[in-house]
Design a protein around this motif. Structure first.
Motif, PDB file in Angstrom:
ATOM      1  N   ALA A 108       0.835  -1.208   0.000  1.00 30.27           N
ATOM      2  CA  ALA A 108       0.000   0.000   0.000  1.00 30.27           C
ATOM      3  C   ALA A 108       0.870   1.259   0.000  1.00 30.27           C
ATOM      4  CB  ALA A 108      -0.947  -0.002   1.201  1.00 30.27           C
ATOM      5  N   ASP A 109       1.938   1.258   0.779  1.00 28.21           N
ATOM      6  CA  ASP A 109       2.849   2.404   0.780  1.00 28.21           C
ATOM      7  C   ASP A 109       3.467   2.606  -0.600  1.00 28.21           C
ATOM      8  OD1 ASP A 109       2.325   2.775   3.479  1.00 28.21           O
ATOM      9  OD2 ASP A 109       4.246   1.950   4.155  1.00 28.21           O
ATOM     10  N   SER A 110       3.856   1.521  -1.233  1.00 35.64           N
ATOM     11  CA  SER A 110       4.436   1.614  -2.575  1.00 35.64           C
ATOM     12  C   SER A 110       3.421   2.113  -3.596  1.00 35.64           C
ATOM     13  CB  SER A 110       5.008   0.256  -3.007  1.00 35.64           C
ATOM     14  OG  SER A 110       6.117  -0.062  -2.209  1.00 35.64           O
ATOM     15  N   ILE A 111       2.178   1.711  -3.431  1.00 39.62           N
ATOM     16  CA  ILE A 111       1.114   2.202  -4.318  1.00 39.62           C
ATOM     17  C   ILE A 111       0.965   3.712  -4.151  1.00 39.62           C
ATOM     18  CG2 ILE A 111      -1.381   2.183  -4.725  1.00 39.62           C
ATOM     19  CD1 ILE A 111      -1.300  -0.856  -4.068  1.00 39.62           C
ATOM     20  N   THR A 112       0.901   4.181  -2.922  1.00 36.86           N
ATOM     21  CA  THR A 112       0.745   5.613  -2.675  1.00 36.86           C
ATOM     22  C   THR A 112       1.906   6.406  -3.267  1.00 36.86           C
ATOM     23  OG1 THR A 112      -0.536   5.254  -0.664  1.00 36.86           O
ATOM     24  CG2 THR A 112       0.543   7.393  -0.884  1.00 36.86           C
ATOM     25  N   ILE A 113       3.113   5.951  -3.053  1.00 37.18           N
ATOM     26  CA  ILE A 113       4.302   6.664  -3.560  1.00 37.18           C
ATOM     27  C   ILE A 113       4.306   6.668  -5.084  1.00 37.18           C
ATOM     28  CG2 ILE A 113       6.826   6.578  -3.724  1.00 37.18           C
ATOM     29  CD1 ILE A 113       6.702   5.471  -0.771  1.00 37.18           C
ATOM     30  N   THR A 114       4.015   5.537  -5.686  1.00 35.65           N
ATOM     31  CA  THR A 114       4.013   5.456  -7.150  1.00 35.65           C
ATOM     32  C   THR A 114       2.926   6.339  -7.741  1.00 35.65           C
ATOM     33  OG1 THR A 114       4.866   3.200  -6.993  1.00 35.65           O
ATOM     34  CG2 THR A 114       3.959   3.867  -9.112  1.00 35.65           C
ATOM     35  N   PHE A 134      -8.358   4.836   2.105  1.00 32.41           N
ATOM     36  CA  PHE A 134      -8.858   3.746   1.266  1.00 32.41           C
ATOM     37  C   PHE A 134      -7.909   2.552   1.298  1.00 32.41           C
ATOM     38  CE2 PHE A 134      -8.623   1.760  -2.995  1.00 32.41           C
ATOM     39  CZ  PHE A 134      -9.818   1.061  -2.957  1.00 32.41           C
ATOM     40  N   LEU A 135      -6.626   2.807   1.087  1.00 33.38           N
ATOM     41  CA  LEU A 135      -5.667   1.693   1.079  1.00 33.38           C
ATOM     42  C   LEU A 135      -5.567   1.021   2.445  1.00 33.38           C
ATOM     43  CD1 LEU A 135      -2.764   2.959  -1.202  1.00 33.38           C
ATOM     44  CD2 LEU A 135      -4.532   1.279  -1.736  1.00 33.38           C
ATOM     45  N   SER A 136      -5.695   1.787   3.519  1.00 30.65           N
ATOM     46  CA  SER A 136      -5.695   1.176   4.858  1.00 30.65           C
ATOM     47  C   SER A 136      -6.878   0.236   5.025  1.00 30.65           C
ATOM     48  CB  SER A 136      -5.744   2.261   5.937  1.00 30.65           C
ATOM     49  OG  SER A 136      -4.552   2.989   5.930  1.00 30.65           O
TER      50      SER A 136
END
Length: 147
Positions: A108-114, A134-136
């Protein structure tokens, strides 16, 4: 269960509409494997993923990144029933793959950064806060079948 305002729903959909799964999917899993190299143990069938160059050029990494975002698309479409939407996928990751559930948070962190790199000016702190909410919720749903 997460409560969504109409504004939050609109923000999640607006972010999602700007994402090209074929472009961004490979970038997400590539980022996970490079930043968190210990996660490679879950991808033993992917062949050589032991260097940055190998990860960047691995078609299985790219394909699985797209698969991840296609699954995320289901969450965007089913924000009010994330636990049900991801129940089978959560169980599969628990029962068959033995994935450490903390890896969903790393993903999820990688999705947010990307996404932030892609969306730059439109990823305000408010948009990021909603997207991370949402991702959480997705991460919580993916952890739901872990015993």
């Amino acid at each position: 269960m997460v409560k969504w305002t109409e504004e939050e729903r609109c923000v999640v959909r607006a972010v999602w509409e700007k994402i090209d799964i074929d472009e961004i999917g490979p970038q997400i899993l590539t980022r996970v494997l490079i930043v968190y190299p210990w996660t490679e143990r879950y991808f033993g069938t992917f062949g050589d993923i032991f260097t940055t160059t190998a990860i960047l050029n691995n078609p299985k990494v790219a394909a699985h990144g797209k698969t991840v975002l296609k699954a995320l698309d289901e969450g965007v479409k089913n924000m009010d029933k994330l636990k049900e939407t991801y129940a089978a996928l959560s169980e599969f990751h628990y029962e068959n793959l033995n994935v450490d559930p903390d890896n969903f948070r790393l993903l999820a962190d990688s999705i947010t950064i990307t996404f932030a790199c892609k969306l730059k000016s439109t990823m305000s702190p408010q948009v990021q806060a909603t997207w991370q909410k949402f991702l959480s919720a997705v991460v919580e749903a993916m952890n739901s079948q872990y015993k």
